[in-house]
Design a protein around this motif. Structure first.
Motif, PDB file in Angstrom:
ATOM      1  N   GLY A  62     -19.177 -13.259   0.839  1.00  0.00           N
ATOM      2  CA  GLY A  62     -18.544 -12.236   1.666  1.00  0.00           C
ATOM      3  C   GLY A  62     -19.554 -11.545   2.545  1.00  0.00           C
ATOM      4  N   LEU A  63     -19.128 -10.419   3.083  1.00  0.00           N
ATOM      5  CA  LEU A  63     -19.958  -9.607   3.972  1.00  0.00           C
ATOM      6  C   LEU A  63     -20.444  -8.381   3.211  1.00  0.00           C
ATOM      7  N   VAL A  64     -21.735  -8.128   3.288  1.00  0.00           N
ATOM      8  CA  VAL A  64     -22.317  -6.990   2.585  1.00  0.00           C
ATOM      9  C   VAL A  64     -23.412  -6.388   3.453  1.00  0.00           C
ATOM     10  N   GLN A  65     -23.642  -5.120   3.297  1.00  0.00           N
ATOM     11  CA  GLN A  65     -24.716  -4.466   4.041  1.00  0.00           C
ATOM     12  C   GLN A  65     -26.059  -4.736   3.376  1.00  0.00           C
ATOM     13  N   ALA A  66     -27.082  -4.647   4.167  1.00  0.00           N
ATOM     14  CA  ALA A  66     -28.437  -4.817   3.641  1.00  0.00           C
ATOM     15  C   ALA A  66     -28.675  -3.836   2.503  1.00  0.00           C
ATOM     16  N   GLY A  67     -29.297  -4.336   1.448  1.00  0.00           N
ATOM     17  CA  GLY A  67     -29.529  -3.523   0.263  1.00  0.00           C
ATOM     18  C   GLY A  67     -28.438  -3.647  -0.780  1.00  0.00           C
ATOM     19  N   GLY A  68     -27.331  -4.264  -0.397  1.00  0.00           N
ATOM     20  CA  GLY A  68     -26.211  -4.406  -1.300  1.00  0.00           C
ATOM     21  C   GLY A  68     -26.341  -5.600  -2.229  1.00  0.00           C
ATOM     22  N   SER A  69     -25.281  -5.841  -2.991  1.00  0.00           N
ATOM     23  CA  SER A  69     -25.282  -6.893  -3.999  1.00  0.00           C
ATOM     24  C   SER A  69     -24.015  -7.737  -3.895  1.00  0.00           C
ATOM     25  N   LEU A  70     -24.138  -8.968  -4.322  1.00  0.00           N
ATOM     26  CA  LEU A  70     -23.008  -9.867  -4.468  1.00  0.00           C
ATOM     27  C   LEU A  70     -23.260 -10.743  -5.683  1.00  0.00           C
ATOM     28  N   ARG A  71     -22.179 -11.208  -6.295  1.00  0.00           N
ATOM     29  CA  ARG A  71     -22.308 -12.177  -7.379  1.00  0.00           C
ATOM     30  C   ARG A  71     -21.499 -13.415  -7.021  1.00  0.00           C
ATOM     31  N   LEU A  72     -22.184 -14.513  -6.930  1.00  0.00           N
ATOM     32  CA  LEU A  72     -21.528 -15.790  -6.680  1.00  0.00           C
ATOM     33  C   LEU A  72     -21.218 -16.476  -8.003  1.00  0.00           C
ATOM     34  N   SER A  73     -20.107 -17.194  -8.010  1.00  0.00           N
ATOM     35  CA  SER A  73     -19.725 -17.973  -9.180  1.00  0.00           C
ATOM     36  C   SER A  73     -19.561 -19.426  -8.782  1.00  0.00           C
ATOM     37  N   CYS A  74     -19.847 -20.297  -9.714  1.00  0.00           N
ATOM     38  CA  CYS A  74     -19.648 -21.736  -9.510  1.00  0.00           C
ATOM     39  C   CYS A  74     -18.947 -22.262 -10.756  1.00  0.00           C
ATOM     40  N   ALA A 110     -30.834  -8.931   1.992  1.00  0.00           N
ATOM     41  CA  ALA A 110     -31.407  -8.685   3.314  1.00  0.00           C
ATOM     42  C   ALA A 110     -30.746  -9.625   4.325  1.00  0.00           C
ATOM     43  N   PRO A 111     -30.798  -9.290   5.596  1.00  0.00           N
ATOM     44  CA  PRO A 111     -30.165 -10.157   6.602  1.00  0.00           C
ATOM     45  C   PRO A 111     -30.633 -11.607   6.529  1.00  0.00           C
ATOM     46  N   GLU A 112     -31.872 -11.823   6.142  1.00  0.00           N
ATOM     47  CA  GLU A 112     -32.380 -13.194   6.051  1.00  0.00           C
ATOM     48  C   GLU A 112     -31.781 -13.973   4.891  1.00  0.00           C
ATOM     49  N   ASP A 113     -31.001 -13.319   4.045  1.00  0.00           N
ATOM     50  CA  ASP A 113     -30.275 -14.022   2.984  1.00  0.00           C
ATOM     51  C   ASP A 113     -28.953 -14.588   3.490  1.00  0.00           C
ATOM     52  N   THR A 114     -28.595 -14.267   4.722  1.00  0.00           N
ATOM     53  CA  THR A 114     -27.354 -14.782   5.296  1.00  0.00           C
ATOM     54  C   THR A 114     -27.389 -16.305   5.363  1.00  0.00           C
ATOM     55  N   ALA A 115     -26.395 -16.927   4.776  1.00  0.00           N
ATOM     56  CA  ALA A 115     -26.354 -18.386   4.714  1.00  0.00           C
ATOM     57  C   ALA A 115     -25.063 -18.823   4.027  1.00  0.00           C
ATOM     58  N   VAL A 116     -24.815 -20.108   4.092  1.00  0.00           N
ATOM     59  CA  VAL A 116     -23.797 -20.704   3.232  1.00  0.00           C
ATOM     60  C   VAL A 116     -24.498 -21.103   1.942  1.00  0.00           C
ATOM     61  N   ASP A 134     -26.480 -34.480  -8.076  1.00  0.00           N
ATOM     62  CA  ASP A 134     -25.439 -35.504  -7.947  1.00  0.00           C
ATOM     63  C   ASP A 134     -24.120 -34.976  -7.406  1.00  0.00           C
ATOM     64  N   TYR A 135     -23.850 -33.717  -7.617  1.00  0.00           N
ATOM     65  CA  TYR A 135     -22.562 -33.149  -7.224  1.00  0.00           C
ATOM     66  C   TYR A 135     -22.792 -31.835  -6.476  1.00  0.00           C
ATOM     67  N   TRP A 136     -21.922 -31.596  -5.502  1.00  0.00           N
ATOM     68  CA  TRP A 136     -22.058 -30.406  -4.666  1.00  0.00           C
ATOM     69  C   TRP A 136     -20.707 -29.726  -4.479  1.00  0.00           C
ATOM     70  N   GLY A 137     -20.748 -28.404  -4.392  1.00  0.00           N
ATOM     71  CA  GLY A 137     -19.555 -27.668  -4.029  1.00  0.00           C
ATOM     72  C   GLY A 137     -19.406 -27.587  -2.523  1.00  0.00           C
ATOM     73  N   GLN A 138     -18.350 -26.924  -2.088  1.00  0.00           N
ATOM     74  CA  GLN A 138     -18.052 -26.866  -0.660  1.00  0.00           C
ATOM     75  C   GLN A 138     -18.805 -25.732   0.042  1.00  0.00           C
ATOM     76  N   GLY A 139     -19.357 -24.825  -0.727  1.00  0.00           N
ATOM     77  CA  GLY A 139     -20.139 -23.742  -0.145  1.00  0.00           C
ATOM     78  C   GLY A 139     -19.334 -22.470   0.017  1.00  0.00           C
ATOM     79  N   THR A 140     -20.032 -21.353  -0.015  1.00  0.00           N
ATOM     80  CA  THR A 140     -19.414 -20.055   0.219  1.00  0.00           C
ATOM     81  C   THR A 140     -20.335 -19.238   1.127  1.00  0.00           C
ATOM     82  N   GLN A 141     -19.742 -18.574   2.112  1.00  0.00           N
ATOM     83  CA  GLN A 141     -20.524 -17.858   3.103  1.00  0.00           C
ATOM     84  C   GLN A 141     -20.944 -16.494   2.585  1.00  0.00           C
ATOM     85  N   VAL A 142     -22.210 -16.198   2.758  1.00  0.00           N
ATOM     86  CA  VAL A 142     -22.751 -14.870   2.472  1.00  0.00           C
ATOM     87  C   VAL A 142     -23.342 -14.333   3.776  1.00  0.00           C
ATOM     88  N   THR A 143     -22.873 -13.181   4.191  1.00  0.00           N
ATOM     89  CA  THR A 143     -23.360 -12.561   5.413  1.00  0.00           C
ATOM     90  C   THR A 143     -23.861 -11.166   5.084  1.00  0.00           C
TER      91      THR A 143
END
Length: 125
Positions: free
Chosen positions: A10-22, A87-93, A113-122
């Motif tokens: 998702g979209l988060v401001q610099a200094g913020g946090s996100l938790r990705l799940s797979c 940080a902004p430089e963490d922006t990526a799929v 061997d296996y890959w997911g489809q990716g999730t956008q972090v901005t």
């Protein structure tokens, strides 16, 4: 076969946090190492973190060490990536990957061997 589905981006401001799940499904017992990679616009995909299902040994890229934490829930066949101090430089799929072999160089994407489809972090400044 193993299917991987990422969520939590998702979209988060610099200094913020996100938790990705797979979430892994299918022949998950055949996998040994789970990894997270990311790809920013115009850049090559790069290693972020990895963890073993057995033992929970974890590995990090230097750029995220101390800010990101990888963990796994074996009962749920799910791997997480807690990202703090973003940080902004963490922006990526961000991509989740699984490797059958435990004897891999975890930073090398072709070893997975296996890959997911990716999730956008901005991360906005």
């Amino acid at each position: 076969q193993v299917q991987l589905v990422e969520s939590g981006g998702g979209l988060v401001q610099a200094g913020g946090s996100l938790r990705l799940s797979c979430a892994a499904s299918g022949r998950t017992f055949s996998t040994s190492v789970m990894g997270w990679f990311r790809q920013a616009p115009g850049k090559e995909r790069e290693f972020v973190a990895a963890i073993t299902w057995t033992g929970g040994n974890s590995y990090y890229a230097g750029s995220v060490k101390g800010r990101f934490t990888i963990s796994r829930d074996n009962a749920k066949n799910t791997v997480y990536l807690q990202m703090n101090s973003l940080a902004p430089e963490d922006t990526a799929v961000y991509y989740c990957a699984a490797a059958r072999s435990a004897s891999i160089v975890v930073q090398v994407e072709r070893m997975y061997d296996y890959w997911g489809q990716g999730t956008q972090v901005t991360v906005s400044s």
